[in-house]
Write a protein that holds these residues in place. Structure first.
Motif, PDB file in Angstrom:
ATOM      1  N   PHE A  54      35.734 -31.891 -35.683  1.00 36.41           N
ATOM      2  CA  PHE A  54      36.907 -31.074 -35.994  1.00 36.41           C
ATOM      3  C   PHE A  54      36.948 -30.621 -37.454  1.00 36.41           C
ATOM      4  CE2 PHE A  54      38.161 -34.209 -32.685  1.00 36.41           C
ATOM      5  CZ  PHE A  54      38.134 -33.324 -31.613  1.00 36.41           C
ATOM      6  N   SER A  62      39.497 -27.039 -33.424  1.00 34.34           N
ATOM      7  CA  SER A  62      40.762 -27.745 -33.598  1.00 34.34           C
ATOM      8  C   SER A  62      40.846 -28.920 -32.624  1.00 34.34           C
ATOM      9  CB  SER A  62      41.940 -26.802 -33.377  1.00 34.34           C
ATOM     10  OG  SER A  62      41.945 -26.304 -32.039  1.00 34.34           O
ATOM     11  N   HIS A  94      46.179 -25.792 -42.900  1.00 38.38           N
ATOM     12  CA  HIS A  94      44.991 -25.679 -42.046  1.00 38.38           C
ATOM     13  C   HIS A  94      45.275 -25.010 -40.711  1.00 38.38           C
ATOM     14  CE1 HIS A  94      41.852 -27.933 -44.284  1.00 38.38           C
ATOM     15  NE2 HIS A  94      42.923 -28.362 -44.927  1.00 38.38           N
ATOM     16  N   ALA A  95      46.534 -24.944 -40.313  1.00 40.47           N
ATOM     17  CA  ALA A  95      46.867 -24.259 -39.063  1.00 40.47           C
ATOM     18  C   ALA A  95      48.373 -24.078 -38.958  1.00 40.47           C
ATOM     19  CB  ALA A  95      46.362 -25.028 -37.848  1.00 40.47           C
ATOM     20  N   GLU A 109      41.757 -28.947 -27.005  1.00 37.84           N
ATOM     21  CA  GLU A 109      40.737 -28.874 -28.041  1.00 37.84           C
ATOM     22  C   GLU A 109      40.229 -27.442 -28.180  1.00 37.84           C
ATOM     23  OE1 GLU A 109      36.145 -30.285 -28.427  1.00 37.84           O
ATOM     24  OE2 GLU A 109      37.600 -31.893 -28.078  1.00 37.84           O
ATOM     25  N   ILE A 112      43.378 -23.583 -31.002  1.00 35.52           N
ATOM     26  CA  ILE A 112      43.967 -22.883 -32.142  1.00 35.52           C
ATOM     27  C   ILE A 112      42.922 -21.916 -32.694  1.00 35.52           C
ATOM     28  CG2 ILE A 112      45.142 -23.117 -34.353  1.00 35.52           C
ATOM     29  CD1 ILE A 112      45.858 -25.945 -33.617  1.00 35.52           C
ATOM     30  N   THR A 113      42.946 -20.711 -32.164  1.00 36.17           N
ATOM     31  CA  THR A 113      41.953 -19.704 -32.523  1.00 36.17           C
ATOM     32  C   THR A 113      42.651 -18.457 -33.057  1.00 36.17           C
ATOM     33  OG1 THR A 113      41.977 -18.855 -30.259  1.00 36.17           O
ATOM     34  CG2 THR A 113      40.326 -20.516 -30.791  1.00 36.17           C
ATOM     35  N   HIS A 128      46.470 -19.544 -42.332  1.00 31.24           N
ATOM     36  CA  HIS A 128      46.253 -20.734 -43.146  1.00 31.24           C
ATOM     37  C   HIS A 128      46.146 -20.336 -44.619  1.00 31.24           C
ATOM     38  CE1 HIS A 128      42.055 -19.492 -43.260  1.00 31.24           C
ATOM     39  NE2 HIS A 128      41.941 -19.604 -41.940  1.00 31.24           N
ATOM     40  N   TRP A 135      42.438 -22.086 -36.873  1.00 32.91           N
ATOM     41  CA  TRP A 135      42.161 -23.413 -37.417  1.00 32.91           C
ATOM     42  C   TRP A 135      41.222 -23.321 -38.615  1.00 32.91           C
ATOM     43  CZ3 TRP A 135      43.682 -28.196 -37.705  1.00 32.91           C
ATOM     44  CH2 TRP A 135      42.778 -29.243 -37.970  1.00 32.91           C
ATOM     45  N   PRO A 137      38.980 -25.650 -40.658  1.00 36.49           N
ATOM     46  CA  PRO A 137      38.443 -27.005 -40.567  1.00 36.49           C
ATOM     47  C   PRO A 137      38.547 -27.758 -41.892  1.00 36.49           C
ATOM     48  CG  PRO A 137      36.928 -25.419 -39.582  1.00 36.49           C
ATOM     49  CD  PRO A 137      37.964 -24.624 -40.327  1.00 36.49           C
TER      50      PRO A 137
END
Length: 213
Positions: A54, A62, A94-95, A109, A112-113, A128, A135, A137
């Motif tokens: 992740f 995510s 981060h998101a 999983e 979050i795109t 972000h 997401w 990372p």
């Protein structure tokens, strides 16, 4: 990104940290009694280390999240993920996911795109700290020590203003102020260039207790 910061510089910056007191959940619960949402992940324990999958050291997807019961008056859900230990004046975002439907209890999983147009049910992904969507990372500087990534989930009432399309953190927090019914906190940790942390530091324990209490 920050994974390219040399070890000597990361070590020199160890004392430079945004601070847990600047997290969204702390700012939004200041002086307000909020109900607690039980937030967890099947991929890592609360206050446990994030699997590299992740992070920027792995696939960079995510992590999955699940949560329990919400207040009956919940009209929408928002998620903000921040790094409390970033060497920046404010936590690194981060998101952001906002306007999740109230009957939803999980984020899969990799879900979050980037999604500027949003979904048919109203949900959208915000921006972000590096201005992109989706997401970001975790990628703490080598030698900077353990970073705490705060997954913060908020149940919102039906009067919450629209923060706009693909909102930044400031716009979303402003819109949510006074409209949060309950909040949940899950801490994941990650570091580079040092022994894998064992146990839980008092600072992390205090932050988790503050968010869940």
């Amino acid at each position: 990104m920050l994974e390219h910061v040399p070890r000597w510089l990361g070590t020199a910056m160890r004392g430079m940290r945004a601070g847990a007191d600047k997290l969204a959940i702390v700012q939004l619960s200041d002086g307000v009694e909020l109900a607690t949402i039980d937030l967890m992940s099947p991929a890592f324990a609360n206050e446990g280390r994030l699997p590299p999958r992740f992070t920027a050291d792995g696939a960079g997807v995510s992590p999955p999240l699940v949560w329990g019961a919400l207040p009956p008056a919940t009209a929408a859900i928002a998620l903000i993920v921040e790094d409390a230990d970033a060497p920046t004046p404010a936590p690194l975002v981060h998101a952001i996911v906002w306007d999740l439907p109230p009957d939803e209890h999980r984020i899969a999983e990799g879900a979050i795109t980037a999604d500027g147009a949003g979904e048919a049910d109203g949900r959208d992904v915000g921006r972000h700290s590096f201005f992109g969507e989706g997401w970001l990372p975790p990628d703490p500087p080598t030698g900077h020590g353990e970073h705490r990534y705060a997954f913060q989930l908020f149940a919102l009432d039906d009067d919450t203003p629209d923060p706009g399309e693909t909102p930044r953190r400031a716009a979303l927090v402003k819109a949510m102020r006074g409209h949060v019914l309950a909040a949940g906190l899950l801490i994941g940790t990650y570091s580079r260039g040092e022994p894998r942390p064992i146990g839980t530091s008092p600072a992390v324990t205090g932050l988790a207790s503050a968010g869940r209490g």
